[in-house]
Scaffold this motif. Sequence first.
Motif, PDB file in Angstrom:
ATOM      1  N   SER A 133      52.241  15.585  27.221  1.00  0.00           N
ATOM      2  CA  SER A 133      51.192  14.593  27.434  1.00  0.00           C
ATOM      3  C   SER A 133      49.858  15.204  27.076  1.00  0.00           C
ATOM      4  CB  SER A 133      51.203  14.129  28.890  1.00  0.00           C
ATOM      5  OG  SER A 133      51.013  15.227  29.763  1.00  0.00           O
ATOM      6  N   CYS A 134      49.011  14.390  26.466  1.00  0.00           N
ATOM      7  CA  CYS A 134      47.702  14.852  26.027  1.00  0.00           C
ATOM      8  C   CYS A 134      46.743  14.898  27.204  1.00  0.00           C
ATOM      9  CB  CYS A 134      47.179  13.905  24.952  1.00  0.00           C
ATOM     10  SG  CYS A 134      45.477  14.217  24.450  1.00  0.00           S
ATOM     11  N   ASP A 135      46.190  16.056  27.475  1.00  0.00           N
ATOM     12  CA  ASP A 135      45.157  16.201  28.509  1.00  0.00           C
ATOM     13  C   ASP A 135      43.825  15.832  27.863  1.00  0.00           C
ATOM     14  OD1 ASP A 135      43.561  16.860  30.621  1.00  0.00           O
ATOM     15  OD2 ASP A 135      44.469  18.818  30.980  1.00  0.00           O
ATOM     16  N   ALA A 136      43.598  14.527  27.756  1.00  0.00           N
ATOM     17  CA  ALA A 136      42.512  14.002  26.929  1.00  0.00           C
ATOM     18  C   ALA A 136      41.132  14.442  27.394  1.00  0.00           C
ATOM     19  CB  ALA A 136      42.585  12.470  26.908  1.00  0.00           C
ATOM     20  N   GLU A 137      40.983  14.769  28.644  1.00  0.00           N
ATOM     21  CA  GLU A 137      39.671  15.177  29.142  1.00  0.00           C
ATOM     22  C   GLU A 137      39.261  16.551  28.616  1.00  0.00           C
ATOM     23  OE1 GLU A 137      39.581  14.957  33.346  1.00  0.00           O
ATOM     24  OE2 GLU A 137      39.792  12.763  33.426  1.00  0.00           O
ATOM     25  N   ARG A 138      40.220  17.298  28.098  1.00  0.00           N
ATOM     26  CA  ARG A 138      39.919  18.663  27.650  1.00  0.00           C
ATOM     27  C   ARG A 138      39.607  18.757  26.160  1.00  0.00           C
ATOM     28  NH1 ARG A 138      44.651  22.499  29.163  1.00  0.00           N
ATOM     29  NH2 ARG A 138      43.114  24.026  28.384  1.00  0.00           N
ATOM     30  N   TRP A 184      36.815  20.503  19.888  1.00  0.00           N
ATOM     31  CA  TRP A 184      36.330  21.088  21.138  1.00  0.00           C
ATOM     32  C   TRP A 184      37.465  21.144  22.144  1.00  0.00           C
ATOM     33  CZ3 TRP A 184      31.090  22.407  22.156  1.00  0.00           C
ATOM     34  CH2 TRP A 184      30.190  22.078  21.143  1.00  0.00           C
ATOM     35  N   LEU A 185      37.573  22.256  22.840  1.00  0.00           N
ATOM     36  CA  LEU A 185      38.566  22.441  23.890  1.00  0.00           C
ATOM     37  C   LEU A 185      37.876  23.051  25.099  1.00  0.00           C
ATOM     38  CD1 LEU A 185      41.516  22.516  24.939  1.00  0.00           C
ATOM     39  CD2 LEU A 185      41.729  24.768  23.860  1.00  0.00           C
ATOM     40  N   ASP A 186      37.943  22.362  26.216  1.00  0.00           N
ATOM     41  CA  ASP A 186      37.318  22.832  27.459  1.00  0.00           C
ATOM     42  C   ASP A 186      35.841  23.167  27.258  1.00  0.00           C
ATOM     43  OD1 ASP A 186      39.787  22.584  28.732  1.00  0.00           O
ATOM     44  OD2 ASP A 186      40.372  24.630  28.230  1.00  0.00           O
ATOM     45  N   GLY A 187      35.150  22.312  26.506  1.00  0.00           N
ATOM     46  CA  GLY A 187      33.712  22.455  26.348  1.00  0.00           C
ATOM     47  C   GLY A 187      33.266  23.470  25.315  1.00  0.00           C
ATOM     48  N   ALA A 197      27.458  23.800  19.274  1.00  0.00           N
ATOM     49  CA  ALA A 197      28.590  24.726  19.160  1.00  0.00           C
ATOM     50  C   ALA A 197      28.101  26.154  18.986  1.00  0.00           C
ATOM     51  CB  ALA A 197      29.471  24.328  17.975  1.00  0.00           C
ATOM     52  N   ARG A 198      28.977  27.116  19.335  1.00  0.00           N
ATOM     53  CA  ARG A 198      28.671  28.531  19.178  1.00  0.00           C
ATOM     54  C   ARG A 198      29.672  29.138  18.191  1.00  0.00           C
ATOM     55  NH1 ARG A 198      29.846  31.594  23.052  1.00  0.00           N
ATOM     56  NH2 ARG A 198      28.224  33.171  22.772  1.00  0.00           N
ATOM     57  N   PHE A 199      29.150  29.824  17.180  1.00  0.00           N
ATOM     58  CA  PHE A 199      29.996  30.452  16.184  1.00  0.00           C
ATOM     59  C   PHE A 199      30.933  31.471  16.830  1.00  0.00           C
ATOM     60  CE2 PHE A 199      30.732  33.495  12.654  1.00  0.00           C
ATOM     61  CZ  PHE A 199      31.244  32.619  11.707  1.00  0.00           C
ATOM     62  N   ALA A 200      30.480  32.124  17.869  1.00  0.00           N
ATOM     63  CA  ALA A 200      31.291  33.146  18.535  1.00  0.00           C
ATOM     64  C   ALA A 200      32.517  32.560  19.224  1.00  0.00           C
ATOM     65  CB  ALA A 200      30.437  33.898  19.555  1.00  0.00           C
TER      66      ALA A 200
END
Length: 303
Positions: A26-31, A56-59, A80-83
């Motif tokens: 199941s897709c954890d769509a909030e993440r 994006w994953l978990d912000g 976004a952060r390149f790192a």
Amino acid sequence: MTTHRLLPLLAACVFSAAAQAATPDSCDAERVQLQVLGSGGPELNDQRASTSYLIWLDGKARVMVDVGGGSSLNFEKSGARFADLDAVLFTHLHVDHSADWPVFVKGGFFTGRDRDLPVYGPYGNHLLPAVDKFQEALLGLGWSYLSNYLVNDERAAYKLPATVVNAEDTVWFQSLERVTLKGLNVNHGPLPAVAWRVEAAGCSIVFSGDTSATSDNLTRLATSADLLVAHNAIPEAATGVARRLHMPPSRIGEIAAQAGVKKLVLSHRMLRTLERESDTLREIRKNYQGPVDFADDLSKYAL
């Protein structure tokens, strides 16, 4: 336990294991979110950056797909952060999908990144190089002061290892710490091209890249995807070279329906398809009845 009592038990166990294997995660769509950095193609007067996407994953932005011109500025605007990136994927190496790569590499010097950033992309032929040779020519010859990112050089805090993908029949895949990458070759005229599927937190996002989709590889890769990003580069009536390179709206609708994708986002929008959204949607609706959105730069989609 006697054999006649053991066989039903084994059969039940096999059935249970098969049922579990057949049940999709199941897709954890909030993440998970998709963000469009560039929704345009190679044109100068469309008021859009060229093709590029973030997952994006978990912000945190973890995967970037294509890096067309203007994407580096929108990357900054996105926050976004390149790192944070775990991988960079190229669908193919036309300029409108790759031109900003040296910008990211040079800018990455100032971000504090201290771990390798793997790069994945298509095989080569007489028209375009494979992704590893492309990167060597771009950073090693074109901008030689960036070549230390390609070799064992202590001046570089990280390297850019490149993996060539050539998957015509069997899906190529690579599991990373947070995401799984899958790829299949797709038709883009005579040019090497790969469609990508990125899976994270039980969710799946598929990127068609530029393709005429004359084979069923994109359909196979997109099966049951939570979101398909399809390139809307030509109108239904297009012919000639444009039709050999890109899929018309009717083909997009066929693929989305056959694959059973849950949501469709149309990107790589060009002047010949802008202002024709109603025509495009009418063709798609002949086969696909799910949600459809027309992408703009910096659009962000929850799953």
